[in-house]
Design a protein around this motif. Structure first.
Motif, mmCIF file in Angstrom:
data_model
loop_
_atom_site.group_PDB
_atom_site.id
_atom_site.type_symbol
_atom_site.label_atom_id
_atom_site.label_comp_id
_atom_site.label_asym_id
_atom_site.label_seq_id
_atom_site.Cartn_x
_atom_site.Cartn_y
_atom_site.Cartn_z
ATOM 1 N N LEU A 10 -6.684 -5.158 5.736
ATOM 2 C CA LEU A 10 -6.997 -3.902 5.980
ATOM 3 C C LEU A 10 -7.616 -3.184 4.369
ATOM 4 O O LEU A 10 -8.549 -2.341 4.481
ATOM 5 C CB LEU A 10 -5.495 -3.014 6.182
ATOM 6 N N ARG A 11 -6.975 -3.946 3.524
ATOM 7 C CA ARG A 11 -7.619 -3.153 2.115
ATOM 8 C C ARG A 11 -9.185 -3.482 2.130
ATOM 9 O O ARG A 11 -9.927 -2.630 1.442
ATOM 10 C CB ARG A 11 -6.844 -3.655 0.945
ATOM 11 N N GLU A 12 -9.224 -4.769 2.378
ATOM 12 C CA GLU A 12 -10.852 -5.066 2.461
ATOM 13 C C GLU A 12 -11.764 -4.170 3.240
ATOM 14 O O GLU A 12 -12.736 -4.082 2.846
ATOM 15 C CB GLU A 12 -11.010 -6.620 3.051
ATOM 16 N N LEU A 13 -11.442 -3.558 4.353
ATOM 17 C CA LEU A 13 -11.973 -2.763 5.186
ATOM 18 C C LEU A 13 -12.010 -1.176 4.554
ATOM 19 O O LEU A 13 -12.148 -0.450 5.434
ATOM 20 C CB LEU A 13 -11.423 -2.777 6.645
ATOM 21 N N CYS A 14 -11.349 -1.308 3.307
ATOM 22 C CA CYS A 14 -11.360 0.190 2.759
ATOM 23 C C CYS A 14 -10.340 1.057 3.487
ATOM 24 O O CYS A 14 -10.582 2.301 3.345
ATOM 25 C CB CYS A 14 -12.588 0.818 2.608
ATOM 26 N N ILE A 15 -9.444 0.434 3.839
ATOM 27 C CA ILE A 15 -8.121 1.354 4.568
ATOM 28 C C ILE A 15 -7.129 1.397 3.719
ATOM 29 O O ILE A 15 -6.474 0.416 3.294
ATOM 30 C CB ILE A 15 -7.746 0.557 6.043
ATOM 31 N N ASP A 16 -6.730 2.716 3.402
ATOM 32 C CA ASP A 16 -5.675 3.107 2.524
ATOM 33 C C ASP A 16 -4.286 2.612 3.153
ATOM 34 O O ASP A 16 -3.770 3.121 3.887
ATOM 35 C CB ASP A 16 -5.716 4.452 1.931
ATOM 36 N N VAL A 17 -3.733 1.561 2.765
ATOM 37 C CA VAL A 17 -2.411 1.199 3.405
ATOM 38 C C VAL A 17 -1.205 1.416 2.617
ATOM 39 O O VAL A 17 -0.115 1.409 3.050
ATOM 40 C CB VAL A 17 -2.171 -0.421 3.858
ATOM 41 N N GLY A 18 -1.455 1.572 1.231
ATOM 42 C CA GLY A 18 -0.274 2.014 0.417
ATOM 43 C C GLY A 18 0.721 0.629 0.296
ATOM 44 O O GLY A 18 0.151 -0.471 0.453
ATOM 45 N N GLN A 19 2.110 0.933 0.489
ATOM 46 C CA GLN A 19 3.118 -0.019 0.479
ATOM 47 C C GLN A 19 3.410 -0.474 2.013
ATOM 48 O O GLN A 19 3.786 0.289 2.560
ATOM 49 C CB GLN A 19 4.083 0.531 -0.225
ATOM 50 N N VAL A 20 2.822 -1.621 2.305
ATOM 51 C CA VAL A 20 3.017 -1.960 3.572
ATOM 52 C C VAL A 20 4.463 -2.648 4.064
ATOM 53 O O VAL A 20 4.983 -3.277 3.058
ATOM 54 C CB VAL A 20 1.848 -2.807 4.165
ATOM 55 N N THR A 21 4.934 -2.376 5.099
ATOM 56 C CA THR A 21 6.071 -3.087 5.516
ATOM 57 C C THR A 21 6.007 -3.662 7.027
ATOM 58 O O THR A 21 4.744 -3.417 7.746
ATOM 59 C CB THR A 21 7.470 -1.962 5.753
ATOM 60 N N ALA A 22 6.658 -4.448 7.394
ATOM 61 C CA ALA A 22 6.757 -5.011 8.585
ATOM 62 C C ALA A 22 6.561 -4.007 9.934
ATOM 63 O O ALA A 22 5.984 -4.048 10.839
ATOM 64 C CB ALA A 22 7.828 -6.094 9.164
ATOM 65 N N ASP A 23 7.121 -2.604 9.633
ATOM 66 C CA ASP A 23 7.254 -1.798 10.616
ATOM 67 C C ASP A 23 6.077 -0.599 10.543
ATOM 68 O O ASP A 23 6.108 -0.062 11.491
ATOM 69 C CB ASP A 23 8.678 -0.881 10.657
#
Length: 645
Positions: A10-23
């Motif tokens: 997701l980060r490679e696609l320049c999507i700001d994901v922040g701290q990711v979790t399983a949920d």
């Protein structure tokens, strides 16, 4: 697939994901818009072969999406079952069919070709490095074991791993293990630094990189750590050695290649033949172009085309089970890797001696101690060896073939090498793009000393053309074009460079000026490309000029080859200053190093001039710069000679 790995996608696609979790959910939490949703669908399909409709009513969590990527696989299913073949430039079907029908391209995985003697002659010595020796049986066992260990690290079919290591047993094992699991190694000289590596990583998107440990002069690990923010797909670091290094993402090659089963790698037990055989059309490994200007170009070599290079070059070099091959030049270059090199020797059941080029006496000691029969070197190294033998004695009577390539070996140097080493000198002129020319072992001295040989393959086609790409009259000088079973169809993920370097008919424009002799051998007459050949390492003049031009005190820069007694050529940099502040050589070198340029590309002489010589409509007159660089070098030689009287 881990949640963090999916987050990296997701980060490679320049999507700001922040701290990711399983949920974390794609729409509710990440707020993916229509463009991002489509891009993610395409990326999951391209990278993992997962075709999924993210537009349906399901708002997937990262855990659910990761499970879909993994699929319903048992615990022991190899990770590579869910990877897709890499898309690479391909030879047209009609020519590919012809190469297969002729028996040049064979349905044999490259690793099978190189490791077959592990079954046939397991006790025979395969590799020697210092005091360490590895038999063919041990090599086969270790390659299979490391292949399985790599899989436990999440590296599988369709992944790419950059390998930037010096010659070592671990280098050979790692490369063969990666080929075995279908994760092509991207072979990269350890001399390259951040400037070149940024482009290589961007083109190949590797999941891991193998680097040397920290030394007094280099710190590859710290360099890669600093680059990872720009390359988030790089999730694993393989380090040759690293006392004191820590991190869950760091794996030491000494441990990875350690014999026996250990608790860190519980699935390492080997069962021969359990690996799935590769498709011969799959990518076996990636190489860097040896002769292009500008930024690095990447080439994909398949099992069938590179296997043919190994077999055809082994024939013309007379490599067999009795061969003892000395690999002291970097094995990341095709010359040492497969002309016939390490791979050809292993395929024949011979023995490979691994070392370095730092000390000519050490090289001569290896030849004597290990009874080396075949060695490969650039002209500068040959000159060093011959100079030592003038005053010191080493038993080099075992040496049968000395291959010289990377740069043209002149007739005088060739004759001296033959006399000093009492062996056949075989001139090698080739390129990573594919064509390999060799003088033959039974050629007369007039051919061996004065030409660069003829194609190793009967299927290689060559044309010598003028500026309009029309054939020149017989015996005239022109640019060499080539295509055949040894030559790639283009560069990986670089259509623009492919269009410049390859004709519509699939011929590769080598940029070298050659003449075809009446006896069918080629003579190198010069080059069209603005390359400086420093001991076999090619330096792009345009690249160096562009980077130097970034300095505020530089108005214009021009780079030219300057004769060098050891390397053949070195960089002479001509600079027009912007004002009274005159740049110094050490300032320019320091800046280029700061920009991440490889050390071997740094200029070794700086000449400040008032204006750049120009021709036509303002084009840099490179011939004038080359002539001036030669004149300066000649003046230095004359001055040194007078001082020595």
């Amino acid at each position: 697939m881990s949640i963090e790995s999916l987050g990296n996608v997701l980060r490679e696609l320049c999507i700001d994901v922040g701290q990711v979790t399983a949920d974390t959910r794609l729409r509710a939490d990440l707020g993916l818009d229509s463009v991002e949703t489509t891009e993610l669908e395409l990326e999951l399909d391209r990278r993992f072969g997962l075709k999924i409709d993210l537009w349906d009513t399901t708002d997937y969590s990262l855990a659910e999406l990761a499970a879909r990527v993994e699929g319903p696989q048992p615990a022991d299913l190899p990770v590579d079952e869910h990877r897709v073949p890499l898309e690479i430039p391909r030879v047209p079907p009609d020519r590919a069919r012809r190469y297969r029908e002729a028996g040049w391209w064979r349905a044999q995985p490259l690793d099978t070709l190189l490791l077959r003697h592990g079954h046939r002659d397991p006790g025979k010595c395969a590799l020697v490095a210092g005091d360490r020796r590895l038999s063919y049986g041990q090599l086969l066992t270790m390659v299979d074991r490391v292949a399985r260990r790599l899989r436990t690290l999440g590296i599988g079919r369709g992944d790419t791993v950059v390998v930037q290591l010096p010659n070592s047993i671990e280098f050979v094992i790692l490369v063969l293990a990666l080929i075995r699991i279908g994760a092509p190694p991207m072979l990269t000289p350890s001399t390259l630094r951040e400037y070149e590596l940024d482009r290589i990583l961007g083109l190949t998107s590797p999941v891991a990189i193998a680097v040397p440990g920290r030394t007094r002069r280099s710190d590859h690990l710290s360099m890669i750590q600093q680059m990872r923010s720009r390359h988030p797909y790089l999730t694993r670091l393989l380090v040759a050695d690293g006392a004191g290094e820590e991190g869950a993402d760091v794996t030491f090659l000494a441990e990875l290649c350690e014999p026996g089963q250990d608790p860190v790698f519980p699935r390492a037990e080997v069962e021969h033949g359990c690996e799935d055989a590769a498709d011969p059309t799959d990518v076996a490994l990636f190489l860097l172009s040896s002769g292009t200007t500008g930024p690095p170009k990447v080439m994909a070599r398949t099992h069938e085309d590179y296997g043919y290079i190994v077999r055809s070059t082994s024939d013309v070099a007379a490599v067999d089970a009795d061969t003892v091959y000395l690999a002291v030049m970097p094995a990341t270059h095709t010359f040492v890797l497969a002309y016939p090199g390490i791979m050809g020797t292993l395929a024949a059941g011979g023995t490979v001696i691994l070392g370095g080029v730092e000390d000519p006496r050490r090289v001569l000691e290896l030849i004597s101690r290990e009874r080396v029969t075949h060695a490969a070197a650039v002209p500068g190294l040959v000159t060093q060896w011959v100079d030592v033998l003038r005053t010191e004695h080493y038993d080099v009577s075992s040496l049968a073939v000395l291959q010289v390539g990377g740069a043209r070996l002149d007739a005088v140097a060739a004759e001296r090498a033959k006399t000093a080493l009492s062996c056949v000198v075989q001139q090698v002129y080739g390129m990573s793009e594919g064509l390999a020319n060799f003088t033959r072992l039974d050629d007369p001295d007039a051919v061996t000393f004065e030409s660069q040989g003829r194609p190793a393959s009967p299927g290689d086609e060559i044309m010598i053309v003028d500026e309009d790409e029309k054939p020149v009259p017989a015996g005239d000088v022109g640019q060499l074009l080539t295509r055949g079973p040894s030559t790639v169809a283009g560069y990986y993920r670089d259509t623009a460079a492919t269009g410049r370097a390859f004709t519509q008919g699939g011929f590769y424009r080598t940029g070298d000026l050659v003449r075809l002799r009446p006896d069918g051998n080629l003579e190198i007459a010069g080059r069209i490309k603005n390359l400086i050949n420093r001991g076999g390492e090619k330096i792009s003049a345009e690249e160096l000029e562009e980077l130097t031009g970034e300095l505020p005190q530089v108005a214009a820069a021009g780079a030219a080859p300057m004769p060098h007694p050891m390397y053949g050529e070195a960089v002479c940099l001509f600079v027009v200053a912007t004002g009274e502040a005159r740049p110094e050589l050490h300032d320019i070198r320091r800046y280029l190093q700061m920009r991440g340029l490889a050390r071997y590309k740094l200029p070794e002489r700086l000449e400040l001039i008032d204006t750049m010589p120009l021709i036509g409509v303002g084009k840099l007159d490179r011939s004038a710069l080359r002539e001036r660089a030669v004149t300066l070098a000649q003046a230095d030689s004359a001055s040194s000679a007078r001082a020595g009287r």
